[in-house]
Design a protein around this motif. Structure first.
Motif, PDB file in Angstrom:
ATOM      1  N   GLY A 220       0.693  -1.273   0.009  1.00 54.29           N
ATOM      2  CA  GLY A 220       0.088  -0.056  -0.077  1.00 54.29           C
ATOM      3  C   GLY A 220       0.820   1.337  -0.043  1.00 54.29           C
ATOM      4  O   GLY A 220       1.833   1.271   0.024  1.00 54.29           O
ATOM      5  N   CYS A 221       0.105   2.562  -0.208  1.00 47.78           N
ATOM      6  CA  CYS A 221       0.894   3.718  -0.162  1.00 47.78           C
ATOM      7  C   CYS A 221       0.230   4.464   1.398  1.00 47.78           C
ATOM      8  O   CYS A 221      -0.859   4.082   1.792  1.00 47.78           O
ATOM      9  N   GLN A 222       0.970   5.463   1.630  1.00 51.49           N
ATOM     10  CA  GLN A 222       0.364   6.251   2.877  1.00 51.49           C
ATOM     11  C   GLN A 222      -0.702   6.777   2.658  1.00 51.49           C
ATOM     12  O   GLN A 222      -1.558   6.926   3.796  1.00 51.49           O
ATOM     13  N   ASP A 223      -1.097   7.323   1.662  1.00 52.00           N
ATOM     14  CA  ASP A 223      -2.397   7.850   1.470  1.00 52.00           C
ATOM     15  C   ASP A 223      -3.529   6.962   1.672  1.00 52.00           C
ATOM     16  O   ASP A 223      -4.409   7.423   2.344  1.00 52.00           O
ATOM     17  N   THR A 224      -3.533   5.840   1.171  1.00 54.01           N
ATOM     18  CA  THR A 224      -4.476   4.810   1.460  1.00 54.01           C
ATOM     19  C   THR A 224      -4.395   4.143   2.662  1.00 54.01           C
ATOM     20  O   THR A 224      -5.391   3.751   3.383  1.00 54.01           O
ATOM     21  N   LEU A 225      -3.181   3.981   3.312  1.00 54.07           N
ATOM     22  CA  LEU A 225      -3.073   3.182   4.555  1.00 54.07           C
ATOM     23  C   LEU A 225      -3.269   4.124   5.646  1.00 54.07           C
ATOM     24  O   LEU A 225      -3.671   3.899   6.803  1.00 54.07           O
ATOM     25  N   GLY A 226      -3.013   5.368   5.570  1.00 50.53           N
ATOM     26  CA  GLY A 226      -3.216   6.260   6.688  1.00 50.53           C
ATOM     27  C   GLY A 226      -1.772   6.251   7.668  1.00 50.53           C
ATOM     28  O   GLY A 226      -1.951   6.772   8.716  1.00 50.53           O
ATOM     29  N   LYS A 227      -0.993   5.608   7.336  1.00 49.08           N
ATOM     30  CA  LYS A 227       0.304   5.439   7.984  1.00 49.08           C
ATOM     31  C   LYS A 227       1.450   4.874   6.889  1.00 49.08           C
ATOM     32  O   LYS A 227       0.893   4.284   5.831  1.00 49.08           O
ATOM     33  N   PRO A 228       2.563   4.953   7.468  1.00 45.83           N
ATOM     34  CA  PRO A 228       3.613   4.668   6.458  1.00 45.83           C
ATOM     35  C   PRO A 228       3.679   3.144   6.082  1.00 45.83           C
ATOM     36  O   PRO A 228       3.482   2.321   6.988  1.00 45.83           O
TER      37      PRO A 228
END
Length: 321
Positions: A220-228
């Motif tokens: 995943g990416c930080q934008d979708t995960l909400g975390k790194p």
């Protein structure tokens, strides 16, 4: 593409009512506790757990009872309380793209806010006046604690098996979903077989959900995960993609053994995992549990709500497409 928006259309009004009730239910007398709780619920989330409770209520009863609605709310409060404590333990700075409670306030307030939410959920649970449901849901809170302890004492432990990983995932994620599914069925006065089928549905769905979450931590990416990305690995929480990758390559072992201390270690680990079959094997494991969830519903009466419960299984898999 199956999305949470179109899946939950049969209960959209019920979920709106749930959102309205949640902040009222945690109405703490102290403004700091109330602000912490309000911060959590405003952060959103997909409300998958309470949605499943409401759908099982519709699938097993002529209408959604007040007790079903309260169970859905209790389920979300317990889940939220566990996230607060998780974030403190894992030292996460963001959750769902917003600052965590301990980042916004402090660690002490976050721990107390989590404890307060657990206490509130227990009070509302007792007021359901259904001993079987009380016993079923209360077990979840002890499972959370056991899951956190197991995770804490096995950080960076590459000797763990996939079975160990699944057991820990049950305690941390699947236990609540399984217990709330069973409890919704109990409140509908269904027979023991039906209650067990919905328990199995929730158990397998919860395990699939956790495995997909762990895959997203890698791809995943930080934008979708909400975390790194790689946050779980960095905290020492070794997951299915990594365990499968470790079976294929020795390159990961030194990174894990030094606990990803070097600045580039996490990115290097993610790169290595992507070069193996680790992610595909983890997907296959998630698919197995989705099939287990669907099999559990085979003999239940077909209805729009039941079809929606089946669609949720595919929605969970679609999160990685």
């Amino acid at each position: 593409m199956v999305t949470s928006t179109n899946i939950f259309s049969p209960i959209v009004e019920d979920l709106a009512l749930l959102d309205k009730n949640l902040t009222m239910m945690v109405g703490a007398r102290h403004p700091i506790l109330y602000a912490a709780a309000e911060h959590l619920f405003q952060a959103g989330g997909k409300r998958i757990r309470p949605a499943i409770v409401l759908l099982i209520a519709k699938a097993t009863s002529t209408n959604i009872k007040a007790e079903h609605r309260r169970l859905a709310e209790i389920t979300e409060i317990i889940h939220t309380a566990s996230l607060v404590h998780d974030d403190v333990i894992d030292e996460c700075q963001t959750r769902r793209g917003v600052l965590t409670v301990h980042s916004t306030f402090n660690t002490k307030i976050a721990v107390l806010a989590g404890d307060f939410l657990f206490a509130q959920s227990s009070w509302y649970l007792a007021n359901l006046n259904n001993l079987e449901v009380v016993k079923t849901i209360s077990k979840v809170i002890t499972d959370f604690a056991e899951g956190e302890v197991r995770q804490g004492v096995t950080h960076f432990d590459t000797t763990l098996s996939i079975d160990d990983y699944i057991e820990k995932s049950f305690y941390k994620t699947a236990s609540l979903i399984a217990a709330s599914c069973q409890s919704a069925s109990i409140l509908s006065n269904t027979n023991i077989t039906t209650q067990h089928n919905f328990y199995l549905y929730g158990k397998h769905l919860g395990l699939a959900f956790q495995i997909i979450d762990d895959i997203l931590d890698i791809i995943g990416c930080q934008d979708t995960l909400g975390k790194p990305p790689g946050s779980d690995l960095k905290n020492g929480n070794l997951t299915a993609p990594l365990f499968f990758a470790l079976q294929e390559t020795n390159e990961l072992h030194p990174l894990v053994e030094r606990e990803f201390q070097n600045k580039e270690d996490i990115q290097q680990a993610i790169k290595i995992i992507k070069q193996t079959n680790g992610i595909e094997k983890a997907k296959d494991l998630a698919k197995e549990h989705v099939q287990g969830a669907l099999k559990a519903l085979e003999n239940e009466n077909t209805s729009e709500a039941l079809l929606t419960l089946k669609l949720i299984s595919y929605y969970i898999l679609n999160r990685i497409k």
